[in-house]
Scaffold this motif. Structure first.
Motif, PDB file in Angstrom:
ATOM      1  N   ILE A  14       0.841  -1.200   0.000  1.00 28.15           N
ATOM      2  CA  ILE A  14       0.000   0.000   0.000  1.00 28.15           C
ATOM      3  C   ILE A  14       0.877   1.252   0.000  1.00 28.15           C
ATOM      4  O   ILE A  14       0.577   2.233  -0.691  1.00 28.15           O
ATOM      5  N   GLY A  15       1.968   1.215   0.745  1.00 24.90           N
ATOM      6  CA  GLY A  15       2.881   2.354   0.780  1.00 24.90           C
ATOM      7  C   GLY A  15       3.552   2.615  -0.547  1.00 24.90           C
ATOM      8  O   GLY A  15       3.777   3.765  -0.920  1.00 24.90           O
ATOM      9  N   ILE A  16       3.890   1.556  -1.262  1.00 25.53           N
ATOM     10  CA  ILE A  16       4.491   1.739  -2.594  1.00 25.53           C
ATOM     11  C   ILE A  16       3.485   2.369  -3.545  1.00 25.53           C
ATOM     12  O   ILE A  16       3.821   3.265  -4.324  1.00 25.53           O
ATOM     13  N   LEU A  17       2.246   1.928  -3.475  1.00 22.76           N
ATOM     14  CA  LEU A  17       1.213   2.529  -4.326  1.00 22.76           C
ATOM     15  C   LEU A  17       0.990   3.998  -3.980  1.00 22.76           C
ATOM     16  O   LEU A  17       0.863   4.844  -4.867  1.00 22.76           O
ATOM     17  N   MET A  18       0.937   4.310  -2.688  1.00 27.48           N
ATOM     18  CA  MET A  18       0.731   5.697  -2.278  1.00 27.48           C
ATOM     19  C   MET A  18       1.966   6.555  -2.581  1.00 27.48           C
ATOM     20  O   MET A  18       1.829   7.717  -2.970  1.00 27.48           O
ATOM     21  N   GLY A  19       3.151   6.000  -2.390  1.00 30.34           N
ATOM     22  CA  GLY A  19       4.373   6.749  -2.649  1.00 30.34           C
ATOM     23  C   GLY A  19       4.567   7.064  -4.118  1.00 30.34           C
ATOM     24  O   GLY A  19       5.172   8.077  -4.466  1.00 30.34           O
ATOM     25  N   MET A  21       2.263   7.951  -6.055  1.00 30.48           N
ATOM     26  CA  MET A  21       1.366   9.059  -6.383  1.00 30.48           C
ATOM     27  C   MET A  21       1.877  10.400  -5.857  1.00 30.48           C
ATOM     28  O   MET A  21       1.370  11.444  -6.242  1.00 30.48           O
ATOM     29  N   MET A  22       2.870  10.367  -4.960  1.00 25.15           N
ATOM     30  CA  MET A  22       3.368  11.596  -4.346  1.00 25.15           C
ATOM     31  C   MET A  22       4.472  12.219  -5.200  1.00 25.15           C
ATOM     32  O   MET A  22       5.070  11.560  -6.038  1.00 25.15           O
ATOM     33  N   PHE A  23       4.737  13.483  -4.935  1.00 25.28           N
ATOM     34  CA  PHE A  23       5.734  14.241  -5.707  1.00 25.28           C
ATOM     35  C   PHE A  23       6.951  14.532  -4.856  1.00 25.28           C
ATOM     36  O   PHE A  23       6.859  14.713  -3.641  1.00 25.28           O
ATOM     37  N   GLY A  24       8.101  14.597  -5.473  1.00 25.72           N
ATOM     38  CA  GLY A  24       9.312  15.106  -4.856  1.00 25.72           C
ATOM     39  C   GLY A  24       9.904  14.225  -3.777  1.00 25.72           C
ATOM     40  O   GLY A  24       9.836  13.000  -3.830  1.00 25.72           O
ATOM     41  N   GLY A  27       7.591  11.775  -1.711  1.00 30.14           N
ATOM     42  CA  GLY A  27       7.309  10.513  -2.394  1.00 30.14           C
ATOM     43  C   GLY A  27       8.470   9.547  -2.301  1.00 30.14           C
ATOM     44  O   GLY A  27       8.279   8.349  -2.111  1.00 30.14           O
ATOM     45  N   LEU A  28       9.681  10.073  -2.422  1.00 30.96           N
ATOM     46  CA  LEU A  28      10.868   9.233  -2.307  1.00 30.96           C
ATOM     47  C   LEU A  28      10.991   8.660  -0.893  1.00 30.96           C
ATOM     48  O   LEU A  28      11.292   7.474  -0.725  1.00 30.96           O
ATOM     49  N   ALA A  29      10.737   9.478   0.114  1.00 31.69           N
ATOM     50  CA  ALA A  29      10.802   9.007   1.499  1.00 31.69           C
ATOM     51  C   ALA A  29       9.716   7.963   1.766  1.00 31.69           C
ATOM     52  O   ALA A  29       9.960   6.969   2.469  1.00 31.69           O
ATOM     53  N   ALA A  30       8.545   8.156   1.209  1.00 30.41           N
ATOM     54  CA  ALA A  30       7.464   7.184   1.385  1.00 30.41           C
ATOM     55  C   ALA A  30       7.808   5.858   0.699  1.00 30.41           C
ATOM     56  O   ALA A  30       7.527   4.784   1.245  1.00 30.41           O
ATOM     57  N   LEU A  31       8.411   5.926  -0.466  1.00 31.99           N
ATOM     58  CA  LEU A  31       8.815   4.706  -1.161  1.00 31.99           C
ATOM     59  C   LEU A  31       9.905   3.951  -0.410  1.00 31.99           C
ATOM     60  O   LEU A  31       9.876   2.716  -0.343  1.00 31.99           O
TER      61      LEU A  31
END
Length: 52
Positions: A14-19, A21-24, A27-31
């Motif tokens: 779920i985190g990879i899918l959400m990450g 969709m994020m920018f900058g 998004g990299l930190a979430a991934l």
């Protein structure tokens, strides 16, 4: 231990899918966080199989 591993794998996916969709930098930190949750979940499942 197996349930913790499965929950971490689900959180990682779920985190990879959400990450993605994020920018900058956010998004990299979430991934990176999602990838570490995914890998630790896989590790928990493998260790559970070795113990049992």
């Amino acid at each position: 231990m197996k349930t913790v591993g499965i929950l971490l794998i689900l959180l990682g996916v779920i985190g990879i899918l959400m990450g993605s969709m994020m920018f900058g930098d956010i998004g990299l930190a979430a991934l990176i966080g999602a990838l570490s949750a995914l890998l630790s979940g896989i590790g928990f499942v493998k260790v559970d199989k070795l113990i049992n």
